[in-house]
Design a protein around this motif. Structure first.
Motif, PDB file in Angstrom:
ATOM      1  N   LEU A  75      12.663  -7.213 -13.329  1.00 17.47           N
ATOM      2  CA  LEU A  75      14.012  -7.809 -13.650  1.00 17.47           C
ATOM      3  C   LEU A  75      13.859  -9.000 -14.602  1.00 17.47           C
ATOM      4  N   ARG A  76      12.966  -9.912 -14.290  1.00 18.76           N
ATOM      5  CA  ARG A  76      12.581 -11.103 -15.246  1.00 18.76           C
ATOM      6  C   ARG A  76      11.167 -11.606 -15.193  1.00 18.76           C
ATOM      7  N   THR A  77      10.564 -11.704 -16.203  1.00 19.99           N
ATOM      8  CA  THR A  77       9.309 -12.465 -16.045  1.00 19.99           C
ATOM      9  C   THR A  77       9.360 -13.900 -16.308  1.00 19.99           C
ATOM     10  N   TYR A  78       8.685 -14.693 -15.993  1.00 18.41           N
ATOM     11  CA  TYR A  78       8.664 -16.373 -16.241  1.00 18.41           C
ATOM     12  C   TYR A  78       7.315 -16.569 -16.781  1.00 18.41           C
ATOM     13  N   ASN A  79       7.101 -16.668 -17.904  1.00 16.82           N
ATOM     14  CA  ASN A  79       5.680 -17.113 -18.394  1.00 16.82           C
ATOM     15  C   ASN A  79       5.449 -18.617 -18.263  1.00 16.82           C
ATOM     16  N   GLY A  80       4.465 -19.149 -17.617  1.00 14.32           N
ATOM     17  CA  GLY A  80       4.451 -20.556 -17.437  1.00 14.32           C
ATOM     18  C   GLY A  80       5.097 -21.075 -16.336  1.00 14.32           C
ATOM     19  N   ALA A  81       5.352 -20.185 -15.512  1.00 13.35           N
ATOM     20  CA  ALA A  81       6.067 -20.651 -14.405  1.00 13.35           C
ATOM     21  C   ALA A  81       5.517 -21.959 -13.359  1.00 13.35           C
ATOM     22  N   HIS A  82       4.287 -21.957 -13.570  1.00 16.46           N
ATOM     23  CA  HIS A  82       3.364 -22.930 -13.200  1.00 16.46           C
ATOM     24  C   HIS A  82       2.324 -23.508 -14.124  1.00 16.46           C
ATOM     25  N   PHE A  96       8.615 -23.260  -7.734  1.00  9.71           N
ATOM     26  CA  PHE A  96       9.332 -22.506  -8.813  1.00  9.71           C
ATOM     27  C   PHE A  96      10.655 -22.049  -8.202  1.00  9.71           C
ATOM     28  N   SER A  97      11.909 -22.463  -8.776  1.00 10.82           N
ATOM     29  CA  SER A  97      13.197 -21.865  -8.275  1.00 10.82           C
ATOM     30  C   SER A  97      13.897 -21.376  -9.422  1.00 10.82           C
ATOM     31  N   THR A  98      14.474 -20.244  -9.080  1.00 16.69           N
ATOM     32  CA  THR A  98      15.335 -19.742 -10.024  1.00 16.69           C
ATOM     33  C   THR A  98      16.400 -18.750  -9.366  1.00 16.69           C
ATOM     34  N   ALA A  99      17.156 -18.205 -10.058  1.00 14.00           N
ATOM     35  CA  ALA A  99      18.525 -17.451  -9.615  1.00 14.00           C
ATOM     36  C   ALA A  99      18.693 -16.005 -10.617  1.00 14.00           C
ATOM     37  N   TYR A 100      18.755 -14.984 -10.064  1.00 12.60           N
ATOM     38  CA  TYR A 100      19.037 -13.764 -11.078  1.00 12.60           C
ATOM     39  C   TYR A 100      20.113 -13.016 -10.453  1.00 12.60           C
TER      40      TYR A 100
END
Length: 142
Positions: A75-82, A96-100
């Protein structure tokens, strides 16, 4: 959590489910499960709001990527999340917090999960001293 109706009757909270994971997972240079996962059975046309609080941990000069999947679909990729770029040898922990918003689903059961990828150094999820990551799934009527 109270249900809130938008004009026209949509937007009601139909159910809220929470999954947790607290055992540390080390990642390598390939996508792998963080073991943070939760399944939900939804009605036709529903939306699912996915809330992630993923604990991440690393040694110095490390970078980790995260992604959200529904079953086998990314659904979604977060490069460099950490990212820990310090040149010292101290360990580093972040959340790491996110909403989708996953929209217009067919009726059925879906499994949501996160995966991690160590793009540099030493990247782990769930952190240090048994910290807990959470995934919250909220089914919303349309």
């Amino acid at each position: 959590m109270a249900a809130v109706a938008a004009s026209g009757g949509g937007g009601k909270v139909l159910q809220v489910l929470v999954g947790t994971h607290s055992t540390q997972v080390s990642h390598a240079a390939s996508w792998a499960a963080t073991n943070l996962t939760k399944s939900i059975t939804v009605s036709s046309g529903s939306n699912v709001l996915v809330l992630i609080n993923q604990l991440c941990y690393s040694g110095h000069s490390s970078r980790g990527d995260l992604r959200i999947k529904r079953d086998t679909t990314v659904l979604r990729t977060y490069n460099g999340a950490h990212l820990h770029e310090a040149s010292d040898f101290f360990n580093f922990q972040t959340t790491f917090s996110t909403a989708y918003l996953d929209e217009s689903l067919s009726a059925g059961t879906y499994n949501y999960k996160t995966e991690g990828y160590e793009s540099q150094g030493d990247f782990r999820t769930q952190g240090y001293l048994n910290t807990t990551s959470t995934i919250t799934l909220i089914e919303l009527s349309v």
